[in-house]
Motif scaffolding. Structure first.
Motif, mmCIF file in Angstrom:
data_model
loop_
_atom_site.group_PDB
_atom_site.id
_atom_site.type_symbol
_atom_site.label_atom_id
_atom_site.label_comp_id
_atom_site.label_asym_id
_atom_site.label_seq_id
_atom_site.Cartn_x
_atom_site.Cartn_y
_atom_site.Cartn_z
ATOM 1 N N ARG A 212 2.440 1.676 -3.381
ATOM 2 C CA ARG A 212 1.839 2.336 -4.157
ATOM 3 C C ARG A 212 1.438 3.647 -3.778
ATOM 4 N NH1 ARG A 212 -1.491 -2.328 -3.562
ATOM 5 N NH2 ARG A 212 -2.683 -1.522 -2.254
ATOM 6 N N GLU A 213 1.078 4.287 -2.576
ATOM 7 C CA GLU A 213 0.971 5.791 -2.526
ATOM 8 C C GLU A 213 2.325 6.565 -3.207
ATOM 9 O OE1 GLU A 213 0.654 5.388 1.699
ATOM 10 O OE2 GLU A 213 -1.347 4.921 1.678
ATOM 11 N N MET A 214 3.585 5.624 -3.219
ATOM 12 C CA MET A 214 4.861 6.570 -3.139
ATOM 13 C C MET A 214 5.220 6.112 -4.730
ATOM 14 S SD MET A 214 7.048 5.686 0.119
ATOM 15 C CE MET A 214 7.930 7.195 -0.525
ATOM 16 N N ASP A 215 4.277 5.427 -4.828
ATOM 17 C CA ASP A 215 4.427 5.313 -7.030
ATOM 18 C C ASP A 215 6.099 4.466 -7.340
ATOM 19 O OD1 ASP A 215 3.342 5.856 -9.632
ATOM 20 O OD2 ASP A 215 4.557 7.462 -9.676
ATOM 21 N N LEU A 216 6.151 3.446 -6.060
ATOM 22 C CA LEU A 216 7.612 2.726 -6.692
ATOM 23 C C LEU A 216 7.029 2.024 -7.567
ATOM 24 C CD1 LEU A 216 7.976 2.813 -2.555
ATOM 25 C CD2 LEU A 216 9.183 4.173 -4.373
ATOM 26 N N LYS A 217 7.780 1.421 -8.613
ATOM 27 C CA LYS A 217 8.091 0.069 -9.144
ATOM 28 C C LYS A 217 8.554 -0.745 -8.403
ATOM 29 C CE LYS A 217 10.760 -1.244 -13.324
ATOM 30 N NZ LYS A 217 12.585 -0.880 -13.781
ATOM 31 N N GLU A 218 7.914 -2.256 -8.920
ATOM 32 C CA GLU A 218 8.226 -3.133 -7.875
ATOM 33 C C GLU A 218 9.039 -4.497 -9.057
ATOM 34 O OE1 GLU A 218 4.506 -6.388 -8.009
ATOM 35 O OE2 GLU A 218 3.736 -4.725 -7.330
ATOM 36 N N SER A 219 9.737 -4.539 -8.180
ATOM 37 C CA SER A 219 11.161 -5.218 -8.975
ATOM 38 C C SER A 219 11.098 -6.846 -8.296
ATOM 39 C CB SER A 219 12.519 -4.233 -9.015
ATOM 40 O OG SER A 219 13.035 -5.172 -9.309
ATOM 41 N N TYR A 220 10.757 -7.866 -9.039
ATOM 42 C CA TYR A 220 11.014 -8.983 -8.595
ATOM 43 C C TYR A 220 12.209 -9.470 -8.318
ATOM 44 C CZ TYR A 220 10.286 -14.304 -8.325
ATOM 45 O OH TYR A 220 11.317 -15.551 -7.601
ATOM 46 N N THR A 221 13.307 -10.348 -7.235
ATOM 47 C CA THR A 221 14.240 -10.239 -7.157
ATOM 48 C C THR A 221 14.441 -11.868 -6.573
ATOM 49 O OG1 THR A 221 14.433 -8.646 -6.164
ATOM 50 C CG2 THR A 221 16.302 -9.425 -5.934
ATOM 51 N N VAL A 222 15.133 -12.436 -7.268
ATOM 52 C CA VAL A 222 15.578 -13.805 -7.089
ATOM 53 C C VAL A 222 16.751 -13.910 -5.318
ATOM 54 C CG1 VAL A 222 16.863 -15.963 -7.627
ATOM 55 C CG2 VAL A 222 15.035 -14.685 -9.083
ATOM 56 N N TYR A 223 16.453 -14.601 -4.631
ATOM 57 C CA TYR A 223 17.162 -14.881 -3.103
ATOM 58 C C TYR A 223 18.324 -16.063 -3.655
ATOM 59 C CZ TYR A 223 15.749 -10.633 -1.040
ATOM 60 O OH TYR A 223 14.889 -9.427 -0.668
ATOM 61 N N LEU A 224 19.225 -16.185 -3.569
ATOM 62 C CA LEU A 224 19.958 -17.953 -4.125
ATOM 63 C C LEU A 224 20.637 -18.052 -2.804
ATOM 64 C CD1 LEU A 224 20.723 -17.445 -7.579
ATOM 65 C CD2 LEU A 224 19.052 -18.819 -6.475
ATOM 66 N N LYS A 225 21.040 -19.504 -2.148
ATOM 67 C CA LYS A 225 22.007 -19.874 -0.834
ATOM 68 C C LYS A 225 23.233 -18.521 -1.247
ATOM 69 C CE LYS A 225 23.243 -23.662 0.761
ATOM 70 N NZ LYS A 225 24.875 -24.356 0.272
ATOM 71 N N TRP A 226 23.599 -18.177 -0.307
ATOM 72 C CA TRP A 226 25.116 -18.545 0.177
ATOM 73 C C TRP A 226 25.927 -19.205 0.421
ATOM 74 C CZ3 TRP A 226 24.251 -12.936 3.293
ATOM 75 C CH2 TRP A 226 24.764 -11.584 3.128
ATOM 76 N N GLY A 227 27.349 -18.865 -0.174
ATOM 77 C CA GLY A 227 28.084 -19.689 -0.011
ATOM 78 C C GLY A 227 28.856 -21.003 -0.409
ATOM 79 N N LYS A 228 29.362 -22.401 -0.550
ATOM 80 C CA LYS A 228 29.677 -23.121 -1.323
ATOM 81 C C LYS A 228 28.401 -24.333 -1.380
ATOM 82 C CE LYS A 228 34.655 -23.301 0.886
ATOM 83 N NZ LYS A 228 35.963 -23.848 1.761
ATOM 84 N N GLU B 223 1.063 -1.683 -0.248
ATOM 85 C CA GLU B 223 0.263 -0.205 -0.065
ATOM 86 C C GLU B 223 0.159 1.134 0.264
ATOM 87 O OE1 GLU B 223 -2.635 2.238 3.915
ATOM 88 O OE2 GLU B 223 -3.483 0.136 3.291
ATOM 89 N N THR B 224 1.848 1.345 1.019
ATOM 90 C CA THR B 224 2.966 2.235 1.275
ATOM 91 C C THR B 224 3.472 3.024 -0.303
ATOM 92 O OG1 THR B 224 3.514 2.333 3.006
ATOM 93 C CG2 THR B 224 4.769 3.136 2.245
#
Length: 133
Positions: free
Chosen positions: A75-91, A72-73
């Motif tokens: 949308r009010e601030m007219d921010l753009k959605e950006s899908y981000t992939v979270y991958l495991k860190w480390g070895k 909601e916030t």
């Protein structure tokens, strides 16, 4: 904390994140609001925690409310959605991290969506300005 206080806290935290980083993500919002420590985020990022909701402080109804107020916030601030992939860190293999116990696609997508400030469009140059270049 009642819902009105929580809503105010979410709005304030989102504005702070936008000012500091230029974007707001649910993960950063939870850290800023004290729902999870940076240490537990790191444990999750290295794959030592099966899903993020397991180590968040609070309940699923509260997390859902926070996420709704974040959107909601944004949308009010007219921010753009950006899908981000979270991958495991480390070895080892870089598998995608889970946010929820259910692993539901919509829930996972909501948790991994960042809200970023839109870049202003450059004004079009008049023909006489182009010839000066």
């Amino acid at each position: 904390m009642n819902r009105q206080e929580l809503h105010i806290k979410v709005r304030s935290a989102v504005h702070q994140l936008i000012h500091e980083k230029g974007y707001a993500s649910p993960l950063d919002l939870f850290v800023k609001m004290g729902k999870i420590s940076s240490k537990l985020v790191e444990e999750w990022r290295f794959g030592r925690v099966p899903y993020l909701e397991r180590v968040l402080h609070g309940n699923l109804a509260q997390f859902s409310f926070i996420m709704a107020k974040l959107r909601e916030t944004a949308r009010e601030m007219d921010l753009k959605e950006s899908y981000t992939v979270y991958l495991k860190w480390g070895k080892g293999p870089k598998c995608q991290l889970r946010f929820s116990k259910s692993g539901d696609t919509d829930v996972e997508r909501n948790y991994s969506t960042h809200f970023i400030v839109k870049k202003p469009k450059a004004p079009l140059l008049a023909q006489d300005e182009l010839t000066k270049l």
